[in-house]
Design a protein around this motif. Structure first.
Motif, PDB file in Angstrom:
ATOM      1  N   LYS A  89       0.840  -1.217   0.000  1.00 21.42           N
ATOM      2  CA  LYS A  89       0.000   0.000   0.000  1.00 21.42           C
ATOM      3  C   LYS A  89       0.867   1.256   0.000  1.00 21.42           C
ATOM      4  O   LYS A  89       0.579   2.235  -0.695  1.00 21.42           O
ATOM      5  CB  LYS A  89      -0.910   0.020   1.246  1.00 21.42           C
ATOM      6  CG  LYS A  89      -2.022  -1.010   1.230  1.00 21.42           C
ATOM      7  CD  LYS A  89      -2.851  -0.854   2.513  1.00 21.42           C
ATOM      8  CE  LYS A  89      -3.836  -1.994   2.676  1.00 21.42           C
ATOM      9  NZ  LYS A  89      -4.515  -1.939   3.983  1.00 21.42           N
ATOM     10  N   GLY A  90       1.945   1.205   0.817  1.00 21.31           N
ATOM     11  CA  GLY A  90       2.830   2.367   0.930  1.00 21.31           C
ATOM     12  C   GLY A  90       3.513   2.696  -0.392  1.00 21.31           C
ATOM     13  O   GLY A  90       3.625   3.874  -0.775  1.00 21.31           O
ATOM     14  N   LEU A  91       3.987   1.687  -1.097  1.00 22.70           N
ATOM     15  CA  LEU A  91       4.660   1.909  -2.384  1.00 22.70           C
ATOM     16  C   LEU A  91       3.692   2.485  -3.418  1.00 22.70           C
ATOM     17  O   LEU A  91       4.068   3.307  -4.256  1.00 22.70           O
ATOM     18  CB  LEU A  91       5.283   0.596  -2.890  1.00 22.70           C
ATOM     19  CG  LEU A  91       6.426   0.039  -2.027  1.00 22.70           C
ATOM     20  CD1 LEU A  91       6.858  -1.344  -2.513  1.00 22.70           C
ATOM     21  CD2 LEU A  91       7.633   0.988  -2.016  1.00 22.70           C
ATOM     22  N   LYS A  92       2.425   2.057  -3.309  1.00 22.30           N
ATOM     23  CA  LYS A  92       1.401   2.596  -4.229  1.00 22.30           C
ATOM     24  C   LYS A  92       1.160   4.073  -3.917  1.00 22.30           C
ATOM     25  O   LYS A  92       1.103   4.922  -4.822  1.00 22.30           O
ATOM     26  CB  LYS A  92       0.097   1.787  -4.074  1.00 22.30           C
ATOM     27  CG  LYS A  92      -1.058   2.267  -4.938  1.00 22.30           C
ATOM     28  CD  LYS A  92      -0.812   1.990  -6.416  1.00 22.30           C
ATOM     29  CE  LYS A  92      -2.042   2.356  -7.243  1.00 22.30           C
ATOM     30  NZ  LYS A  92      -1.780   2.244  -8.695  1.00 22.30           N
ATOM     31  N   GLN A  93       1.040   4.381  -2.616  1.00 20.12           N
ATOM     32  CA  GLN A  93       0.751   5.765  -2.220  1.00 20.12           C
ATOM     33  C   GLN A  93       1.956   6.686  -2.458  1.00 20.12           C
ATOM     34  O   GLN A  93       1.806   7.805  -2.943  1.00 20.12           O
ATOM     35  CB  GLN A  93       0.365   5.801  -0.737  1.00 20.12           C
ATOM     36  CG  GLN A  93      -0.042   7.192  -0.264  1.00 20.12           C
ATOM     37  CD  GLN A  93      -0.588   7.151   1.150  1.00 20.12           C
ATOM     38  OE1 GLN A  93      -1.408   6.296   1.481  1.00 20.12           O
ATOM     39  NE2 GLN A  93      -0.153   8.085   1.990  1.00 20.12           N
ATOM     40  N   LEU A  94       3.170   6.188  -2.131  1.00 21.98           N
ATOM     41  CA  LEU A  94       4.364   7.032  -2.237  1.00 21.98           C
ATOM     42  C   LEU A  94       4.829   7.232  -3.681  1.00 21.98           C
ATOM     43  O   LEU A  94       5.223   8.335  -4.076  1.00 21.98           O
ATOM     44  CB  LEU A  94       5.515   6.415  -1.436  1.00 21.98           C
ATOM     45  CG  LEU A  94       5.357   6.398   0.094  1.00 21.98           C
ATOM     46  CD1 LEU A  94       6.382   5.464   0.720  1.00 21.98           C
ATOM     47  CD2 LEU A  94       5.516   7.814   0.666  1.00 21.98           C
ATOM     48  N   THR A 130      14.689   6.364  -0.044  1.00 21.45           N
ATOM     49  CA  THR A 130      13.544   5.464  -0.270  1.00 21.45           C
ATOM     50  C   THR A 130      13.170   4.775   1.039  1.00 21.45           C
ATOM     51  O   THR A 130      11.986   4.686   1.392  1.00 21.45           O
ATOM     52  CB  THR A 130      13.897   4.401  -1.343  1.00 21.45           C
ATOM     53  OG1 THR A 130      14.356   5.059  -2.526  1.00 21.45           O
ATOM     54  CG2 THR A 130      12.708   3.531  -1.673  1.00 21.45           C
ATOM     55  N   ALA A 131      14.189   4.304   1.785  1.00 22.79           N
ATOM     56  CA  ALA A 131      13.937   3.641   3.067  1.00 22.79           C
ATOM     57  C   ALA A 131      13.319   4.611   4.071  1.00 22.79           C
ATOM     58  O   ALA A 131      12.407   4.241   4.828  1.00 22.79           O
ATOM     59  CB  ALA A 131      15.248   3.069   3.613  1.00 22.79           C
ATOM     60  N   ASN A 132      13.784   5.867   4.080  1.00 19.46           N
ATOM     61  CA  ASN A 132      13.201   6.879   4.972  1.00 19.46           C
ATOM     62  C   ASN A 132      11.741   7.125   4.659  1.00 19.46           C
ATOM     63  O   ASN A 132      10.903   7.210   5.551  1.00 19.46           O
ATOM     64  CB  ASN A 132      13.991   8.187   4.865  1.00 19.46           C
ATOM     65  CG  ASN A 132      15.091   8.254   5.922  1.00 19.46           C
ATOM     66  OD1 ASN A 132      14.809   8.302   7.115  1.00 19.46           O
ATOM     67  ND2 ASN A 132      16.330   8.238   5.468  1.00 19.46           N
ATOM     68  N   ASP A 133      11.427   7.277   3.356  1.00 17.01           N
ATOM     69  CA  ASP A 133      10.033   7.494   2.942  1.00 17.01           C
ATOM     70  C   ASP A 133       9.141   6.363   3.446  1.00 17.01           C
ATOM     71  O   ASP A 133       8.073   6.596   4.035  1.00 17.01           O
ATOM     72  CB  ASP A 133       9.928   7.515   1.401  1.00 17.01           C
ATOM     73  CG  ASP A 133      10.539   8.762   0.779  1.00 17.01           C
ATOM     74  OD1 ASP A 133      10.885   9.697   1.536  1.00 17.01           O
ATOM     75  OD2 ASP A 133      10.669   8.803  -0.467  1.00 17.01           O
ATOM     76  N   LEU A 134       9.606   5.134   3.200  1.00 19.24           N
ATOM     77  CA  LEU A 134       8.799   3.962   3.563  1.00 19.24           C
ATOM     78  C   LEU A 134       8.706   3.816   5.078  1.00 19.24           C
ATOM     79  O   LEU A 134       7.637   3.478   5.613  1.00 19.24           O
ATOM     80  CB  LEU A 134       9.419   2.704   2.935  1.00 19.24           C
ATOM     81  CG  LEU A 134       8.587   1.425   2.985  1.00 19.24           C
ATOM     82  CD1 LEU A 134       7.202   1.629   2.364  1.00 19.24           C
ATOM     83  CD2 LEU A 134       9.317   0.295   2.256  1.00 19.24           C
ATOM     84  N   GLY A 135       9.807   4.092   5.792  1.00 18.81           N
ATOM     85  CA  GLY A 135       9.797   4.013   7.252  1.00 18.81           C
ATOM     86  C   GLY A 135       8.787   4.980   7.848  1.00 18.81           C
ATOM     87  O   GLY A 135       8.014   4.622   8.746  1.00 18.81           O
TER      88      GLY A 135
END
Length: 590
Positions: free
Chosen positions: A10-15, A56-61
């Motif tokens: 879901k996060g990858l879709k939103q980000l 990318t890791a910060n965004d997802l975290g």
């Protein structure tokens, strides 16, 4: 942690407005030097995030902390996102899953798997190399069962051939009608004795012929004993009643001896195949291969397959006189086993000296269009050495399996009595305990090493109540059972959600929760070693926990006491079941 994977999607879709398959997301255990319990590898996401791995890791975290209550914090190390999960999540998982009676039981996966192991020759007793084979075959079978497969354990006995005739001929010449009953020897030991006698007498004949001017090779071929053994084999193949009768008698002695050794090793089989019934198989497969153009005939009438395009060589599959070679027989036996069981996978537990043979066998079956050939696997293992050097079976210096078992039990007795902890045991309880410790030490030592590795087995080192050994794990299990007994433990009693878990308790819950995935991983790689070493980590972690906390039986907070007893109970269950898969019994007390 499927819920984290779902949220990452879901996060990858939103980000990044990117649809990603859950199967492409990898979660690992966080390395001990970093904060957190779960780590996501973010490198695969960089191509569509158009950012550095760290960003990318910060965004997802940040997304996961905002959207998952159980994720309290994160840190980034290069392209790895380490997540900290709340204690309450682990406590809830512990109570809802780990405390259930069926924790670690994996449902059926619908797969049928055959494991072929042992494959002894009926001219001598089982030795240390056979011990590794049997323990590996049995534990892989139990591992696959635990992972949800239907498993068939089979034993292909090499009960014919020139080596069998050597024992028979020597017994005829020098046996004086000796039997297991008259000699007091186990049947396999008696037959093995005559195999050694044949070898000694054969060598004498070779030396005598060399003195007459023959070369070593000529003498080996012309020695009267080897010629008589070859004549006996031909008589056997032609159905000579006297030879067949002697063969049945001596093989019968061997099977009775093997049965005792198998029982002491704790291994079993669902079906036996015998080379005497399978040695003519495979000729139909050769005809099939000729029809399909997979094989070709040479001018002398011999049949071959050309595997040079596959990086191998040309391989003979049928001699010019129409007689089989080993590969012919193996082709036929493979077909027969599939016809009998229709299995999805078939695992051959055979030493690494046969690596090339199995490459060729599987490749031929694939070229013949056998749909089941893709499911064939050679579980190759290394030799076992003792500190005194490598075994040599034909010279009578073989490390006998029965002697080894007796030595292990005797050493277990000596070391256990030296600790003075069995004074209140009955004689029967003592004997049972010494056997369990001795066999646990032997099995664990051989199974904790990856199968492909050659290993040096030191009996004395294996029976140690400290370190990465079977007895250490057995002792840990017995210690837990004693603790539960003293505390009057009742299973199945849950406690209110505890948030003040110690760091070691949290580590223990996380480690225990991995048990089902450890079984799955070990089954996937046919490696009891990874399961053995996981069990050792569990035992080690329990001992750390046991020494760090105040005595559990004296704990005044009933909730905390029950929780810690629950944790001990789950640990004991994981140790017991994990060791059972390895074929090792854990005593209730030591």
């Amino acid at each position: 942690m499927d819920f984290i994977i779902t949220e990452v999607v879901k996060g990858l879709k939103q980000l990044y407005n990117q649809d990603v398959e859950e199967s492409l997301i990898s979660i690992q255990d966080t390395r001990k030097e970093f904060e957190g319990q779960a780590t996501i590898v973010v490198f695969p996401f960089v191509r569509f995030s158009k950012k550095s791995p760290e960003q990318t890791a910060n965004d997802l975290g940040e997304y996961l902390v905002a959207n998952l209550e159980v994720v309290t914090a994160f840190n980034v190390v290069k392209g790895f996102l380490n997540l900290s999960i709340t204690n309450s999540y682990w406590m809830e998982l512990f109570q809802s899953e780990l405390l259930t009676p069926d924790f670690g039981q994996i449902p059926s996966n619908g797969k049928k798997v055959m494991v072929e192991y042992s494959s002894p020759n009926t001219n001598k007793p089982l030795h240390l190399g056979h011990v590794r084979n049997n323990l590996l075959g049995y534990s892989v079978s139990e591992l696959l069962k635990a992972n949800g497969s239907e498993v068939y354990k089979v034993n292909l006995v090499n009960d014919r051939g020139i080596h069998i005739c050597k024992s028979m001929l020597a017994w005829q010449k020098w046996g004086n009608e000796e039997t297991p009953e008259s000699s007091g020897l186990k049947g396999d030991h008696l037959v093995g004795k005559y195999y050694v006698i044949f070898d000694k007498e054969y060598k004498k004949e070779i030396e005598a012929l060399k003195l007459t001017g023959q070369t070593e090779d000529e003498a080996k071929k012309n020695a009267p004993l080897i010629r008589e053994a070859q004549a006996m084999l031909l008589a056997w193949e032609n159905g000579d009643e006297a030879v067949i009768s002697l063969w049945r008698t001596m093989n019968g002695w061997v099977y009775e001896g093997f049965a005792v050794t198998y029982k002491n090793l704790g291994v079993d089989f669902d079906k036996y195949y015998y080379e005497s019934n399978t040695y003519l198989l495979g000729k139909d497969t050769v005809d099939e291969g000729l029809e399909k153009g997979v094989f070709f005939k040479k001018e002398d009438g011999s049949v071959w397959i050309d595997l040079t395009d596959d990086g191998l060589d040309q391989k003979l599959v049928l001699r010019a006189d129409g007689t089989s070679v080993y590969i012919t027989q193996d082709l036929g036996t493979a077909q027969m086993k599939y016809d009998d069981f229709s299995m999805d996978e078939s695992i051959y537990v055979v030493g690494n000296e046969q690596d090339y043979h199995f490459k060729v066998l599987f490749l031929i079956l694939d070229k013949l269009g056998k749909s089941w050939a893709k499911g064939l696997y050679h579980l190759s293992y290394g030799m076992v050495d003792l500190p005194s050097g490598k075994m040599k079976s034909r010279e009578g210096t073989v490390v006998d399996a029965d002697d080894l078992i007796a030595e292990m039990v005797a050493t277990a007795k000596q070391k256990t009595e030296a600790l003075g902890k069995v004074d209140n045991f009955s004689e029967e309880e003592k004997e049972s305990l010494y056997y369990k410790i001795g066999m646990g030490a032997l099995k664990y030592f051989l199974l904790k090493v990856e199968p492909k590795k050659r290993l040096l087995f030191d009996p004395a080192e294996s029976i140690d109540f400290q370190g990465n050994t079977g007895p250490f794990i057995q002792y840990t299990h017995a210690r837990i059972k004693s603790l539960l007994s003293k505390a009057g433990f009742t299973a199945g009693v849950k406690v209110d959600n505890l948030l003040d878990l110690s760091a070691t308790e949290l580590e223990m819950i996380i480690l225990l929760a991995k048990y089902p995935s450890e079984i799955a991983a070990a089954a996937r790689t046919f490696s009891p070693a990874s399961l053995a070493n996981y069990i050792y980590e569990v035992a080690k972690m329990f001992n750390k926990f046991y020494h760090e906390i105040p005595p559990i039986v004296k704990e005044e907070d009933e909730q905390m006491k029950q929780h810690r007893l629950n944790l001990s109970w789950v640990t004991a269950n994981v140790l017991k079941e994990g060791m059972r898969i390895l074929g090792i019994e854990v005593p209730e007390r030591m």
